[in-house]
Structures are given as C-alpha cells and as structure tokens.
Design an enzyme around this catalytic site. Structure first.
Site, short mmCIF file in Angstrom:
data_model
loop_
_atom_site.label_atom_id
_atom_site.label_comp_id
_atom_site.label_asym_id
_atom_site.label_seq_id
_atom_site.Cartn_x
_atom_site.Cartn_y
_atom_site.Cartn_z
N GLN A 111 -5.24 16.68 12.03
CA GLN A 111 -4.59 17.36 10.08
C GLN A 111 -4.51 18.52 10.66
O GLN A 111 -3.31 19.48 9.84
CB GLN A 111 -6.09 17.44 9.48
CG GLN A 111 -5.57 17.99 8.62
CD GLN A 111 -5.38 16.68 7.38
OE1 GLN A 111 -6.36 15.49 7.65
NE2 GLN A 111 -4.87 16.47 6.41
N LYS A 114 -1.05 18.15 11.38
CA LYS A 114 -0.15 17.70 10.29
C LYS A 114 -0.67 18.25 9.33
O LYS A 114 1.01 19.13 8.84
CB LYS A 114 -0.80 16.51 9.83
CG LYS A 114 -0.45 16.29 8.17
CD LYS A 114 -1.42 15.02 7.91
CE LYS A 114 -1.69 13.99 8.73
NZ LYS A 114 -3.02 13.27 8.08
N LYS A 126 -12.05 18.12 8.32
CA LYS A 126 -11.76 16.39 8.20
C LYS A 126 -13.83 16.71 7.82
O LYS A 126 -14.57 16.96 8.61
CB LYS A 126 -11.53 15.31 9.26
CG LYS A 126 -11.12 14.34 8.39
CD LYS A 126 -9.97 13.70 8.23
CE LYS A 126 -9.43 12.80 7.14
NZ LYS A 126 -8.18 12.72 6.88
N GLY A 165 -9.93 13.14 -0.27
CA GLY A 165 -9.70 12.05 -0.40
C GLY A 165 -9.20 11.64 1.15
O GLY A 165 -8.85 12.68 1.54
N ASP A 166 -10.15 10.15 1.98
CA ASP A 166 -9.47 9.65 2.39
C ASP A 166 -10.37 8.03 2.36
O ASP A 166 -10.00 8.05 1.12
CB ASP A 166 -10.38 9.94 3.71
CG ASP A 166 -9.46 9.40 5.04
OD1 ASP A 166 -8.48 9.88 5.59
OD2 ASP A 166 -9.70 8.95 6.10
N ASN A 240 -4.74 3.12 -1.67
CA ASN A 240 -4.25 4.40 -2.15
C ASN A 240 -2.72 4.47 -1.26
O ASN A 240 -1.85 4.26 -1.54
CB ASN A 240 -5.02 5.42 -1.46
CG ASN A 240 -4.31 6.95 -2.16
OD1 ASN A 240 -3.19 7.51 -1.63
ND2 ASN A 240 -4.11 6.48 -3.75
N SER A 376 -1.14 18.03 -2.14
CA SER A 376 -2.54 18.42 -1.91
C SER A 376 -2.98 20.82 -1.88
O SER A 376 -2.88 20.91 -2.87
CB SER A 376 -3.94 18.04 -0.96
OG SER A 376 -4.75 17.03 -1.99
P1 NDP Z 1 -8.40 3.19 0.91
O1 NDP Z 1 -9.29 3.39 0.77
O2 NDP Z 1 -7.76 3.93 -0.28
O3 NDP Z 1 -7.90 2.28 1.98
C1 NDP Z 1 -7.61 1.60 2.77
C2 NDP Z 1 -7.71 0.69 2.68
O4 NDP Z 1 -7.81 -0.15 4.28
C3 NDP Z 1 -8.20 -0.20 2.47
O5 NDP Z 1 -7.58 -1.77 1.86
C4 NDP Z 1 -8.90 -1.73 3.51
O6 NDP Z 1 -9.48 -2.76 3.03
C5 NDP Z 1 -8.05 -1.10 4.74
N1 NDP Z 1 -9.00 -1.81 5.52
C6 NDP Z 1 -9.79 -1.26 6.55
N2 NDP Z 1 -10.15 -0.86 7.17
C7 NDP Z 1 -9.00 -2.18 7.56
C8 NDP Z 1 -9.30 -3.29 8.89
N3 NDP Z 1 -10.02 -2.80 9.32
N4 NDP Z 1 -8.05 -3.49 8.74
C9 NDP Z 1 -7.39 -4.25 7.59
N5 NDP Z 1 -7.40 -3.21 6.93
C10 NDP Z 1 -8.30 -2.05 6.68
O7 NDP Z 1 -7.82 5.10 2.05
P2 NDP Z 1 -6.42 5.64 2.24
O8 NDP Z 1 -5.22 4.90 1.53
O9 NDP Z 1 -6.63 6.65 1.72
O10 NDP Z 1 -6.59 5.72 3.41
C11 NDP Z 1 -5.57 4.58 4.43
C12 NDP Z 1 -5.00 5.74 5.40
O11 NDP Z 1 -3.89 6.40 5.31
C13 NDP Z 1 -6.13 5.79 6.36
O12 NDP Z 1 -6.27 5.92 7.93
C14 NDP Z 1 -6.50 7.60 6.11
O13 NDP Z 1 -6.60 8.31 7.07
C15 NDP Z 1 -4.91 8.11 5.63
N6 NDP Z 1 -4.23 8.61 5.04
C16 NDP Z 1 -4.69 9.21 4.09
C17 NDP Z 1 -4.42 9.91 3.25
C18 NDP Z 1 -4.83 9.67 1.71
O14 NDP Z 1 -3.95 10.82 0.61
N7 NDP Z 1 -5.91 9.17 0.82
C19 NDP Z 1 -2.94 11.41 3.48
C20 NDP Z 1 -3.07 10.48 4.76
C21 NDP Z 1 -3.01 9.58 5.85
P3 NDP Z 1 -11.15 -2.76 2.78
O15 NDP Z 1 -11.29 -2.24 1.34
O16 NDP Z 1 -11.83 -4.41 3.07
O17 NDP Z 1 -11.55 -1.40 4.29
O1 2IT Z 2 -5.93 12.81 5.89
C1 2IT Z 2 -5.11 13.21 5.49
O2 2IT Z 2 -4.02 13.90 5.51
C2 2IT Z 2 -6.13 13.12 4.40
N1 2IT Z 2 -6.59 12.44 3.76
C3 2IT Z 2 -5.41 14.19 2.97
C4 2IT Z 2 -5.79 15.02 2.75
C5 2IT Z 2 -5.81 16.13 1.54
O3 2IT Z 2 -6.69 17.34 2.07
O4 2IT Z 2 -5.12 15.49 0.66
#
Ligand code: NDP
Ligand code: 2IT
Length: 444
Positions: A111, A114, A126, A165-166, A240, A376
């Site tokens: 992070q 990034k 984090k 969130g994450d 998300n 953010s």
């Molecule tokens: P969510 O909780 O909204 O979604 C995660 C998704 O990934 C769910 O559909 C989940 O399914 C799936 N998943 C989890 N484990 C696995 C697996 N082993 N195989 C396949 N699918 C899986 O999280 P986000 O969308 O927020 O985050 C997703 C990724 O993006 C993470 O790596 C996060 O760190 C990264 N990220 C998020 C940001 C954000 O703003 N939210 C910003 C930058 C990066 P299930 O319900 O079955 O667990």
């Molecule tokens: O991995 C990421 O960059 C996030 N989950 C978002 C972090 C944030 O502070 O918006």
C-alpha cells in the site's frame, strides 16, 4: 551479498513465519536494485532499506463479540501503520479468516508504494481481523464492527490513520464502524473512507477500484495499438472490485464472460449481466452460483477457476495468489494478451514471470488497483473542505490519476532499461517518491 540481499536476509530473520510479507518485500527490493545500486553508500549510511521494511507501528487486539445465540467469540484485530513519509497512514480493513500479521504486513507494505503512485498525500497502512463475515446476520456484523472499533479508534484519526474497506468490508461495515467511531470520539470527521453518500462519502468511491483498473488497462492496451473495445474479458471475483470492473469494461465495449467466488465461476457467453451480480452480491448477499439459476445461457462451474476460459484480457479481482503458473499457461495457450490486477498480488511470482516471458502485457495491482485509494484520498479532501464533488468531476479525476500512473510506470521502466516491465516500473516509481520524502525527513 549485495545490500538488497542483506536486507532481504534481515527481513526473513526478523519476520519468521511471514511468507506473504517476505515475498512482497522480495519483489519490491529486486526490482529497485538498479536504483539502490546508484545510491548504495547514501542508503546504507541512512539505513534506508532497513527502515523501509520495518513498519512504523503495528497493533493487535482482542475483539470479543456475541452471536445471535448468545455465545461469545474472540477474534484478533490488527492495524499495521507501515509508512507515513507521504501522509497519514491510509489503507483498507480486511475481514477474512486468512487474515494474520504476515498478510497485513504484505498488504501495508504494498500500500505504501501504491499510495505513492497516486501522487496524493497518503502513507501506507492496512488492518483487519481473522473474522469470517460469511453467513453472519446483520446484527452479528454490527456487533463485530462495534467491538472492533472500540479498540481501533485509539489509533486512528483524520490526520493520523484513515482506514477504508477491503475484502469483507464494504459500505455496510464502514457504516457500523463509523457510527461507533463517532460515538466514542464525539467527532464527525473523515476518519474512514468509503462512507455512505448520506454521511460524508464520495461519489465514485464504490466504483473507483474497478473503474480505475479498466481505465489503466485501456491505456496499457492502447500503447500497444490494442483496445478493450470488442475484446473478451475474464474477471475473477464478484465483490466490489470485480463488479465495477465488469461494469466499466462493458461500458467501454468489451464482452466480460466470467465472474466467480471462492466456490466456483460463472461463464456467460452473452456477457455478464452486472445488475444480476449486484442484486445477488450487494442486495441478497448470496452465492454467485445463483446467477446460473437466473440467467439463461450461463453456466456454473463448481470448484473451478475462471482462467480456464478463453479470453483476450484477464482481470483477477478476488484475492492473493489466485492466478498460479498453470493458470497463466492456460491463459497464454488461449491467446490472452493482457493481465491487469484488480486484487492485491493475485498473480503468483512464477505466473507473473511466465506471463512476462510470453510477451503478455502485465500490470501489477499496486498500479492498476490504485483507483480505489486515490478516490479515498479525494473523499478525505472533500471531507476537510466540507464540499461534495459531482460524479462526473470525481470520475474525471480518477481517469486522470490512472493515466498519470500509467505514464509514471511506463516511464520508470524505460528509465531503467526495463521497457515493458510494469512490475519494475511501478516499484521504481513508487519507491522513488517514498524514498525522497523519507530522506528529506531525516533519520526517523
Ligand atoms: P470483496 O469482499 O467485495 O470481494 C471479494 C471477492 O473475491 C468475493 O467475490 C469473494 O468470494 C472472492 N474470493 C475470495 N477468495 C477467493 C478465492 N480463493 N477464489 C476465488 N474467489 C475468491 O472484496 P473487494 O472486491 O473489495 O477486494 C478484492 C481484491 O481487491 C482484494 O485483493 C483487495 O485487497 C483488492 N482491492 C480492493 C480495493 C477496494 O477498494 N475494495 C482497492 C484495491 C484493491 P467469496 O464470497 O466466496 O469469499
Ligand atoms: O487495497 C486497497 O487499496 C484498498 N483496499 C483501498 C484502501 C483505501 O484506503 O481506500
């Protein structure tokens, strides 16, 4: 031993049993080796790399909460405040059973670079807990969030540390966390981002990571004379990041044929219907297998990964290490030309190297998913100024930031004779900004 090898050795000794963190440090340190070589004496004298790999502060705490049957549970909560050279610690909270110190050290370290790439004033952090939100009632989620914040609030603040969130932490959880923060501190301020639009949230924050991912993917493709228009895209995940990556890719004329969760994936040859995904995941909090029951012509593959499907562009948007070497081989043999990471480190080291060796365009998460944290930071500035920007305005800023990240990453790769290696480009560009600020601030 080179200086980088010495520091890597130290990280292994000081963080035994933390494979995710060790891997993340190795990737960054290896790619910045040419920059380090040019400044070795100065960096050694100021212990620059030793400081860079040591979190400034890290807390862990007990999170007791009561379920709907009246039984007590104990989880472990964490916040890693890795680096504040560029601004207040900033980064998400993850609620997932796999959360531990190693995973959070890796995510907070990543992070830091990034956030540097976004060009904004945010340091790296984090946090989260080894709590599994799956199958929990709304009341149980609220109870957990309130207990988690009852400890976390001591360590955060609008100019100190601003979580978001994450995985497992979305709008609902941020709402409960914010409510408890306000109750404990008596302050209505921008200490969390990803807030609801009715209480200080920013337009586009929900969409930002997925949209930003697609914007930078298009930049990368355009630079090679290609485009998303008319391309077939495979997306993994259905949370998300995945949902809004599907939405934007389709708006830009691509056909997205997959989404998934940890149980299996959906293949829809007619193009994923994003409203159905939103309804299943955001409204009903169901499983992605429901999609096949509701959309004619689609198919559900239990226990399989989306990388089996033929695509031009792959966007891994679920979790770390979900795209392994054998998956990369399938993608290449099916003609995939580009991979851009929506998740953090979804592609393993071996898979990344294989894709790069086969000439697949590859954009690492610290560049391609930076749109979320970038918006953010825009939410933080709107909160400070007590203003609200329009959807169009924030979306345009997001697009400009992603274009700027693309320019930084590709230029840094060129500068160090690594043209086309965007892993090296992202690490070098992020490192240069963080290190300049650390140097200017003295030996702290
Ligand atoms: P969510 O909780 O909204 O979604 C995660 C998704 O990934 C769910 O559909 C989940 O399914 C799936 N998943 C989890 N484990 C696995 C697996 N082993 N195989 C396949 N699918 C899986 O999280 P986000 O969308 O927020 O985050 C997703 C990724 O993006 C993470 O790596 C996060 O760190 C990264 N990220 C998020 C940001 C954000 O703003 N939210 C910003 C930058 C990066 P299930 O319900 O079955 O667990
Ligand atoms: O991995 C990421 O960059 C996030 N989950 C978002 C972090 C944030 O502070 O918006």
């Amino acid at each position: 031993m080179t200086y980088v090898e010495e520091v890597m050795d130290r990280v292994k000794k000081m963080n035994p049993g933390e494979p995710e963190f060790q891997l993340a440090v190795k990737e960054v340190l290896q790619s910045i080796e040419p920059v380090v070589a040019a400044h070795e004496e100065e960096y050694r004298k100021s212990q620059l790399l030793e400081r860079l790999v040591e979190p400034e502060r890290s807390v862990s705490f007990r999170v007791p909460w009561v379920d709907d049957k009246g039984d007590l549970h104990i989880n472990r909560g964490y916040r890693v405040q890795f680096n504040s050279a560029l601004g207040p610690y900033k980064g998400g909270l993850r609620f997932h059973p796999t959360v531990n110190r190693s995973v959070l050290n890796f995510l907070a370290f990543e992070q830091t670079f990034k956030n540097a790439l976004t060009g904004q004033s945010i340091g790296g952090g984090k946090g989260g807990a080894n709590f599994n939100p799956k199958g929990k009632s709304d009341r149980e989620i609220m109870a957990f969030c309130q207990s988690f914040m009852s400890e976390l609030f001591k360590y955060i603040g609008p100019n100190e540390d601003v979580p978001a969130g994450d995985i497992g932490v979305g709008g609902r959880e941020i709402g409960y966390l914010y409510g408890q923060y306000k109750r404990l501190t008596n302050q209505y301020e921008g200490t969390l981002t990803g807030k609801g639009l009715g209480y200080g949230g920013s337009l586009v924050r929900t969409e930002a990571t997925g949209y930003g991912l697609v914007y930078i993917t298009e930049e990368m493709l355009n630079a090679s004379g290609k485009t998303l228009k008319g391309a077939t895209v495979a997306v993994s995940g259905s949370g998300n990041v995945a949902t809004y990556a599907v939405e934007k890719a389709q708006q830009m004329g691509a056909k997205v044929v997959t989404v998934s969760d940890s149980d299996g994936y959906i293949y829809d040859p007619n193009g994923i219907k994003v409203e159905v995904v939103k309804d299943i995941k955001e409204e009903r909090r169901g499983r992605i297998s429901d999609y096949a029951k509701e959309v004619a012509g689609s198919e559900y593959f239990q226990g399989k990964k989306v990388w089996d499907v033929k695509c031009d562009v792959a966007l891994p948007c679920a979790i770390q290490y979900e795209l392994e070497l054998e998956d990369a081989k399938k993608l290449v043999s099916n003609g995939c030309i580009a991979v851009a990471e929506g998740a953090n480190m979804p592609t393993t080291e071996e898979a990344t190297e294989y894709l790069q060796s086969q000439g697949v365009l590859f954009m690492p998460g610290k560049a391609s998913n930076a749109g979320g944290v970038a918006v953010s930071a825009l939410e933080m500035s709107q909160n400070s100024m007590r203003i609200r920007r329009s959807f169009e305005e924030v979306d345009k800023q997001l697009n400009d930031i992603m274009k700027d990240i693309w320019a930084q990453v590709s230029t840094a790769a060129d500068d160090y004779n690594r043209s086309g290696n965007y892993v090296a480009g992202a690490n070098i560009a992020g490192f240069r900004r963080v290190v300049k600020a650390m140097r200017d601030q003295g030996w702290v």
